[in-house]
Design a protein around this motif. Structure first.
Motif, PDB file in Angstrom:
ATOM      1  N   VAL B 139       8.488  -9.621  -9.385  1.00 10.44           N
ATOM      2  CA  VAL B 139       8.281  -8.171  -9.484  1.00 10.44           C
ATOM      3  C   VAL B 139       7.953  -7.565  -8.118  1.00 10.44           C
ATOM      4  O   VAL B 139       8.588  -6.593  -7.696  1.00 10.44           O
ATOM      5  N   THR B 140       6.967  -8.147  -7.424  1.00 12.86           N
ATOM      6  CA  THR B 140       6.583  -7.573  -6.140  1.00 12.86           C
ATOM      7  C   THR B 140       7.679  -7.738  -5.086  1.00 12.86           C
ATOM      8  O   THR B 140       8.151  -6.742  -4.533  1.00 12.86           O
ATOM      9  N   PRO B 141       8.140  -8.962  -4.782  1.00 17.06           N
ATOM     10  CA  PRO B 141       9.149  -9.078  -3.706  1.00 17.06           C
ATOM     11  C   PRO B 141      10.489  -8.431  -4.049  1.00 17.06           C
ATOM     12  O   PRO B 141      11.095  -7.808  -3.183  1.00 17.06           O
ATOM     13  N   SER B 142      10.967  -8.567  -5.274  1.00 19.15           N
ATOM     14  CA  SER B 142      12.334  -8.117  -5.567  1.00 19.15           C
ATOM     15  C   SER B 142      12.412  -6.691  -6.077  1.00 19.15           C
ATOM     16  O   SER B 142      13.405  -6.016  -5.859  1.00 19.15           O
ATOM     17  N   VAL B 147      11.801  -0.835  -3.440  1.00 18.43           N
ATOM     18  CA  VAL B 147      11.528   0.606  -3.441  1.00 18.43           C
ATOM     19  C   VAL B 147      10.643   0.974  -2.251  1.00 18.43           C
ATOM     20  O   VAL B 147      10.878   1.948  -1.550  1.00 18.43           O
ATOM     21  N   TYR B 148       9.623   0.167  -2.042  1.00 26.66           N
ATOM     22  CA  TYR B 148       8.633   0.467  -1.002  1.00 26.66           C
ATOM     23  C   TYR B 148       8.338  -0.835  -0.240  1.00 26.66           C
ATOM     24  O   TYR B 148       7.508  -1.637  -0.663  1.00 26.66           O
ATOM     25  N   PRO B 149       9.020  -1.057   0.893  1.00 25.06           N
ATOM     26  CA  PRO B 149       8.942  -2.348   1.588  1.00 25.06           C
ATOM     27  C   PRO B 149       7.527  -2.733   2.027  1.00 25.06           C
ATOM     28  O   PRO B 149       7.222  -3.928   2.150  1.00 25.06           O
ATOM     29  N   GLY B 150       6.649  -1.738   2.226  1.00 27.22           N
ATOM     30  CA  GLY B 150       5.320  -2.055   2.722  1.00 27.22           C
ATOM     31  C   GLY B 150       4.340  -2.519   1.667  1.00 27.22           C
ATOM     32  O   GLY B 150       3.139  -2.634   1.923  1.00 27.22           O
ATOM     33  N   CYS B 151       4.817  -2.762   0.469  1.00 29.60           N
ATOM     34  CA  CYS B 151       3.925  -3.104  -0.629  1.00 29.60           C
ATOM     35  C   CYS B 151       3.210  -4.428  -0.405  1.00 29.60           C
ATOM     36  O   CYS B 151       3.833  -5.427  -0.033  1.00 29.60           O
ATOM     37  N   GLY B 152       1.897  -4.413  -0.626  1.00 32.04           N
ATOM     38  CA  GLY B 152       1.123  -5.644  -0.468  1.00 32.04           C
ATOM     39  C   GLY B 152       1.523  -6.674  -1.503  1.00 32.04           C
ATOM     40  O   GLY B 152       1.961  -6.324  -2.602  1.00 32.04           O
ATOM     41  N   TRP B 156      -1.682  -3.622  -7.764  1.00 28.80           N
ATOM     42  CA  TRP B 156      -1.903  -3.407  -9.196  1.00 28.80           C
ATOM     43  C   TRP B 156      -0.655  -2.948  -9.943  1.00 28.80           C
ATOM     44  O   TRP B 156      -0.565  -3.093 -11.156  1.00 28.80           O
ATOM     45  N   ALA B 157       0.337  -2.436  -9.217  1.00 25.41           N
ATOM     46  CA  ALA B 157       1.558  -2.016  -9.909  1.00 25.41           C
ATOM     47  C   ALA B 157       2.238  -3.214 -10.579  1.00 25.41           C
ATOM     48  O   ALA B 157       2.602  -3.161 -11.757  1.00 25.41           O
ATOM     49  N   ASN B 244      -3.348   4.113  -4.668  1.00 21.05           N
ATOM     50  CA  ASN B 244      -2.059   3.574  -4.242  1.00 21.05           C
ATOM     51  C   ASN B 244      -1.717   2.319  -5.066  1.00 21.05           C
ATOM     52  O   ASN B 244      -2.432   1.327  -5.002  1.00 21.05           O
ATOM     53  N   PRO B 245      -0.619   2.371  -5.811  1.00 16.99           N
ATOM     54  CA  PRO B 245      -0.284   1.235  -6.676  1.00 16.99           C
ATOM     55  C   PRO B 245       0.073  -0.031  -5.911  1.00 16.99           C
ATOM     56  O   PRO B 245       0.180  -1.105  -6.508  1.00 16.99           O
ATOM     57  N   CYS B 246       0.261   0.075  -4.611  1.00 17.57           N
ATOM     58  CA  CYS B 246       0.616  -1.113  -3.836  1.00 17.57           C
ATOM     59  C   CYS B 246      -0.609  -1.846  -3.319  1.00 17.57           C
ATOM     60  O   CYS B 246      -0.497  -2.843  -2.615  1.00 17.57           O
ATOM     61  N   GLU B 247      -1.796  -1.347  -3.651  1.00 16.26           N
ATOM     62  CA  GLU B 247      -2.994  -2.012  -3.159  1.00 16.26           C
ATOM     63  C   GLU B 247      -3.583  -2.944  -4.198  1.00 16.26           C
ATOM     64  O   GLU B 247      -3.322  -2.830  -5.389  1.00 16.26           O
TER      65      GLU B 247
END
Lengths: 282, 303
Positions: B139-142, B147-152, B156-157, B244-247
């Motif tokens: 889910v996170t890498p692919s 959508v947002y390359p900087g996502c940690g 929590w998303a 921020n859902p990427c945190e």
């Protein structure tokens, strides 16, 4: 008239008069056959349903009378495995033609069911449902009131129109279902044993109502109550069951006799009709 | 009289002992769950009370700074984590679950349903750890990084999405049961008025099944609130209020696992804090159930 060229196989003398009096046929049924999977329900039924008349369909259990009227609004489409053969012409148009939309059919041909089946909504929303389906939402309040008046229910519910329909008595619920069907001004009203779940007083109310509705609607009513057929209808079709295990043909419903109600109940042509109405069988 | 009784065999001195035994056994079975609930409350209450002797309740419930090492027990950061995961999961599982239920109950032919329903239920049987790694490795890498390359990597998303997928079968299956138990006569009444399939589903069947659908969603939500492993793996362990859902965030259950994993000694404040968290969770679930019952009573269309 189409009827004359494609005459039903059981056109009794009195009906011939009706045809000659230029009564309009709303439905022309020709060699109608219906089955559920491999089980036949009705076979080779041909008759005409006349405009602004009440036609009663009577007969013993299992003779396919409910199946028969469910062919008129293509309700059998909803049953898995149901198959309808032969033809029904609705005002000249083949109801089962490839490009006929069953949803459109049901907007013109309303139905009242055996058990009152109001939606679990308010009285108002029940009547408004069909109007909303048909996008007849201008003057919604007036249309709802008119439908409830036509169904002889308005005076009983006008002060509690927003109450849930489930709070009404069985007879009131059935009249609500009639109002719901009338609201959209259908051309035909199909009634599948509308009084079988009701007490005699509620039944009388519905029958009185049918007499009033006759002026504006063509009604086809299935009933197992012969007195009811005799009281309310102009024409009566008697169905019976033919074939059985002994004759190695599975039983199926057939149309035995179709005539004016008076004729059927006073001087039926067919022996089986006479036996049935005099209570000797069925 | 005695003579008469013997002759007809209607009367008996024996009071059917097997019947009584069955009754008692069944009562004990039913009573077990009540006793277990009582036991849980007792176990939670004792340690929770001793925790609140050390930590002000106000600083626990009203502060948003969770740093147990420095003695800060502001639970709101963890409550936020739990809430955002549950709501996010609900956003995934609610619409998808109800749509799936409508499809299975109203549209699918029996053969299709026979294939889809078991597959759906297998999804509910997948261990949640697997969902955690699914978030981390797929889910996170692919998805999210597309959508947002900087996502940690811990965010929590992804946790909300996989928890949503995890509770989807619960929501779909229970909603479908509720819809299928709506009487066919109601459907026929609507079809008879010329309603399309979509209208029958959305305006007649779904409202009539509303109480069941809401119950399904609440049950799914309770599972999301309690879900631990997938979230601990996917969302990391950073207690914070992160819009921020990427945190990364931390949920209440994830913290409980972390502490129960062995850092805290029995009787320490940290040890006590997990019981306080447990009690808080318990109350949240209780409130959720209460609200749902009220909601259902208010909007239900009883048939």
């Amino acid at each position: 008239m189409n009827v004359m060229t494609q005459r039903p196989n059981v056109l009794a003398p009195d009906l011939e008069d009706l045809v000659n009096e230029h009564e309009t046929s709303v439905f022309e049924v020709r060699d109608l056959t219906a089955s559920y999977g491999a089980t036949p329900a009705i076979e080779n039924v041909s008759l005409d349903i006349f405009d602004k008349k009440i036609t009663a369909v009577i007969g013993p259990s299992g003779c396919g009378k409910s199946t028969f009227i469910r062919c008129f609004n293509r309700m059998n489409d909803l049953v898995a495995g149901a198959h309808v053969g032969g033809k029904i012409f609705y005002r000249g148009e083949d109801l089962y033609a490839e490009d006929v939309d069953a949803v459109e059919v049901r907007r013109r041909i309303g139905m009242v069911f055996q058990q009152p089946n109001p939606f679990p909504k308010s009285i108002y929303d029940n009547v408004a449902f069909g109007l909303r389906v048909n996008r007849m939402t201008d003057h919604l309040d007036d249309r709802v009131e008119k439908a409830l008046q036509d169904a002889a229910l308005w005076d009983e519910v006008k002060r509690k129109i927003k109450d849930p329909a489930s709070a009404l008595s069985g007879g009131q619920q059935q009249r609500l279902c009639i109002a719901r069907a009338l609201a959209t001004n259908p051309d035909v009203l199909l009634m599948d044993e509308p009084c079988s779940a009701l007490d005699p007083i509620a039944t009388t109310k519905i029958e009185d109502l049918m007499h009033e509705l006759k002026a504006d609607y063509t009604i086809v009513i299935v009933t197992h109550n012969m007195q009811q057929a005799a009281r309310v209808s102009d024409l009566t079709a008697f169905f019976s069951v033919e074939g059985s295990a002994e004759t190695d043909r599975s039983p199926r419903g057939v149309l035995v006799e179709y005539d004016t109600t008076e004729q059927i109940f006073t001087a039926p042509n067919d022996r089986r009709t006479e036996d049935y109405i005099t209570g000797r069988f069925g | 009289m005695q003579a008469t009784a013997t002759r007809t065999g209607l009367r008996s001195q024996r009071k059917r002992p097997v019947q009584r035994l069955v009754r008692v056994a069944l009562f004990l079975c039913a009573g077990l769950s009540v006793m277990v609930t009582g036991g849980i409350i007792y176990a939670l209450a004792a340690d929770t009370i001793s925790f609140f002797k050390d930590v002000e309740p106000a600083s626990f419930f009203l502060s948003a700074d969770w740093a147990p090492q420095s003695g800060d027990f502001g639970v709101l950061e963890l409550v936020f984590g739990t809430a955002i995961i549950s709501l996010g999961a609900m956003l995934v599982a609610g619409p998808l679950g109800v749509a799936t239920a409508i499809y299975l109950s109203e549209y699918a032919n029996p053969r299709v349903r026979k294939v889809i329903k078991p597959i759906l239920e297998v999804l509910a049987g997948v261990p949640t750890v697997v969902f955690g790694y699914f978030a981390l490795n797929f889910v996170t890498p692919s998805l999210l990084r597309a959508v947002y390359p900087g996502c940690g990597i811990f965010n929590w998303a992804s946790a909300a999405i996989v928890v949503g997928l995890f509770i989807l079968p619960t929501v779909a299956s229970l909603s479908e049961d509720a819809m299928r138990s709506v009487p066919t006569s109601l459907r026929h009444g609507a079809y008879g008025l010329g309603a399309s399939k979509l209208r029958v589903s959305a305006r007649v069947v779904a409202p009539a099944a509303l109480s069941g659908i809401v119950a399904a969603i609440i049950l799914g939500m309770s599972r999301a609130v309690g879900e631990t492993m997938a979230v601990a793996i996917a969302a990391g362990a950073t207690p914070q209020i992160a819009v921020n859902p990427c945190e990364s965030i931390q949920t209440m259950t994830a913290y409980i696992v972390q502490v129960a994993g062995g850092e805290a000694s029995t009787g320490s404040i940290q040890y006590g804090s997990i019981f306080a968290l447990g009690s808080t969770l318990f109350l949240i679930t209780l409130a959720l159930n209460y609200v749902s019952i009220r909601f259902v009573k208010r909007f239900r269309e009883a048939y």
